[in-house]
Design a protein around this motif. Structure first.
Motif, PDB file in Angstrom:
ATOM      1  N   UNK A  36      36.435  43.392  36.116  1.00  0.00           N
ATOM      2  CA  UNK A  36      37.404  42.706  36.980  1.00  0.00           C
ATOM      3  C   UNK A  36      38.810  43.254  36.723  1.00  0.00           C
ATOM      4  N   UNK A  63      44.579  48.316  48.402  1.00  0.00           N
ATOM      5  CA  UNK A  63      43.515  47.439  47.919  1.00  0.00           C
ATOM      6  C   UNK A  63      42.170  47.994  48.381  1.00  0.00           C
ATOM      7  N   UNK A 122      47.443  43.286  41.700  1.00  0.00           N
ATOM      8  CA  UNK A 122      46.441  42.630  42.545  1.00  0.00           C
ATOM      9  C   UNK A 122      45.451  41.923  41.626  1.00  0.00           C
ATOM     10  N   UNK A 123      44.967  40.766  42.041  1.00  0.00           N
ATOM     11  CA  UNK A 123      43.975  40.039  41.246  1.00  0.00           C
ATOM     12  C   UNK A 123      44.523  39.697  39.868  1.00  0.00           C
ATOM     13  N   UNK A 125      39.026  47.037  38.041  1.00  0.00           N
ATOM     14  CA  UNK A 125      39.070  47.158  39.501  1.00  0.00           C
ATOM     15  C   UNK A 125      40.358  46.569  40.054  1.00  0.00           C
ATOM     16  N   UNK A 126      40.862  45.499  39.431  1.00  0.00           N
ATOM     17  CA  UNK A 126      42.142  44.936  39.871  1.00  0.00           C
ATOM     18  C   UNK A 126      43.270  45.938  39.635  1.00  0.00           C
TER      19      UNK A 126
END
Lengths: 317, 136
Positions: free
Chosen positions: A115, A127, A68-69, A118-119
């Motif tokens: 970032x 999520x 994710x991300x 957390x991703x």
């Protein structure tokens, strides 16, 4: 403590109704942006330290990875030492950015590290949405002159001359991001849930669902969930209030009582979610999310007298 | 800059795709009825009695969102057996378990969650996805 220009009331536009709607016009003293750097930094570093075991545990996982991300750039899970290294590096960068040491580098490293973490944490089938807002705020701070005051950088270099807008714009942008994220959350409820979300018992069922989910997973549900679920009639009102609070977020940009009224309502909403569902959004609950709306430098400049002992000692010399 | 940030924040809404740090913020936005399917894993004793495990044993986390989300993903991906064995290994060393736990089951249970919250019987349906022995 600072080498930046002194506070200038003429640059203090945040309280003027309507001024924050025109982001490029907003001015602020450097201390205000510095205080936001300190508040967001202290919050995030504390969050990382408290959740340290959770992040370390990610290094042991081998299956179920769905990037994710920025973690979507990875082909699969990374080695545990990489997770620990990024975690330690982000904490170190966070401490340095918070005290304003080499902020141009450490601010970016802190934001990018957070970032990435957390991703990666959200890349295992669920999520999470607790960390979005402060990651966005850290990114804003990373590229802002947030260490021109109340920082180690400011102590060891000559004062920097910048316009009040240089300090006000990042704060206005951070406030704008808060407003937009709440509006998007309100729109999501109408988009995915429709009027049923507002007029029906969906909110009650969400509270009951959260309690049941914790119960079957061996956790301890909120002790007040059961009693409040049994109360009829209040849930459509609470649901309508929730959506109204989220969609009405732009009124916070008007400043004054509108802003404070909205912040109080949003905080109460998060407190209710915590009490009834045991789901905590710490960034708004600790009010750091709402800091960009206020003259937060006053937390230090208007500090109580018992915190001014150093000043008295200095002036007595 | 403001327009770029606004556009970036609204992009996930426009394309209806959740992500991080840009999101559609869909938390609790779906309508939810009184009957809900919940995934979990439970302990089974030699006598056939069942009991709950813990968040840590089921999902190595204290966050129910994470534990439930990952277990749901494992069931959806056909990894229920694998997940069951991992949970059983943790259950074997769990101090909170009864001595005579012999197996772990990964299940989806459908509950009347409002009834459950108010103390009524709630189980509507149970599907067992995997059952595995707890190592001695």
């Amino acid at each position: 403590m600072t080498t930046a220009p002194a506070l200038d009331p003429s640059t203090d536009d945040a309280e003027r109704p309507g001024r924050q709607l025109w982001l490029v016009d907003v001015g602020a003293p450097p201390e205000r942006l510095a205080m936001f750097r300190i508040l967001a930094g202290v919050f995030t570093v504390a969050y990382l330290l408290i959740r340290f075991p959770v992040f370390v545990q990610l290094g042991d996982r081998e299956r179920g990875f769905e990037g994710v991300g920025v973690a979507s750039l990875l082909d699969g899970p990374v080695s545990s030492w990489v997770v620990v290294a990024v975690l330690l590096g982000t904490v170190a960068a966070g401490v340095a950015a918070t005290v304003g040491a080499f902020h141009r580098v450490t601010g970016v490293a802190f934001a990018v590290g957070m970032l990435a973490l957390s991703s990666y944490r959200s890349s295992w089938g669920q999520l999470l949405h607790f960390e979005h807002l402060f990651v966005l705020h850290l990114l804003v701070l990373a590229f802002a002159p947030a260490a021109d005051a109340w920082s180690l950088d400011a102590r060891r270099r000559a004062p920097v001359e910048r316009s009040p807008e240089s300090y006000g714009f990042p704060l206005a942008l951070a406030a704008w991001i808060v407003v937009l994220t709440y509006v998007i959350a309100g729109v999501a409820k109408l988009r995915y849930g429709g009027l049923d979300w507002v007029l029906g018992d969906t909110l009650r069922n969400h509270v009951a669902y959260s309690a049941a989910r914790l119960d079957v997973l061996g956790g301890t549900p909120s002790p007040v969930a059961g009693p409040v679920v049994g109360i009829g009639g209040v849930w459509p009102v609470a649901a309508a209030a929730t959506v109204l609070i989220e969609l009405a977020a732009p009124v916070a940009l008007l400043g004054g009582k509108w802003r404070t009224g909205w912040v109080a309502a949003a905080w109460a909403m998060h407190a209710g979610i915590l009490v009834f569902m045991l789901v905590g959004f710490p960034y708004p609950l600790f009010l750091v999310a709402f800091a960009p709306f206020y003259r937060i430098e006053r937390l230090w400049t208007d500090r109580p007298s018992w915190l001014r002992s150093d000043d008295r000692r200095l002036s007595a010399r | 800059m403001t327009a770029a940030v606004t556009g970036a924040l609204l992009l996930p809404v426009a394309i209806d795709r959740d992500g991080l740090p840009l999101s559609t913020y869909p938390m609790y936005s779906q309508t939810r009825g009184e009957q809900v399917s919940l995934v979990t894993a439970r302990a089974v004793t030699a006598g056939g009695d069942v009991s709950t495990l813990s968040l840590g044993v089921i999902g190595e986390s204290d966050d129910p969102l994470v534990v439930a989300g990952e277990l749901r993903a494992a069931i959806g991906d056909g990894r229920a057996e694998q997940r069951c064995r991992e949970i059983a290994e943790r259950a074997a060393g769990w101090s909170g378990s009864a001595d005579d736990i012999v197996a772990v089951e990964v299940v989806t249970e459908r509950h009347d969650v409002v009834g459950r919250a108010t103390g009524d019987a709630s189980l509507v349906e149970r599907t067992v996805h995997a059952r595995c022995e707890v190592p001695a």
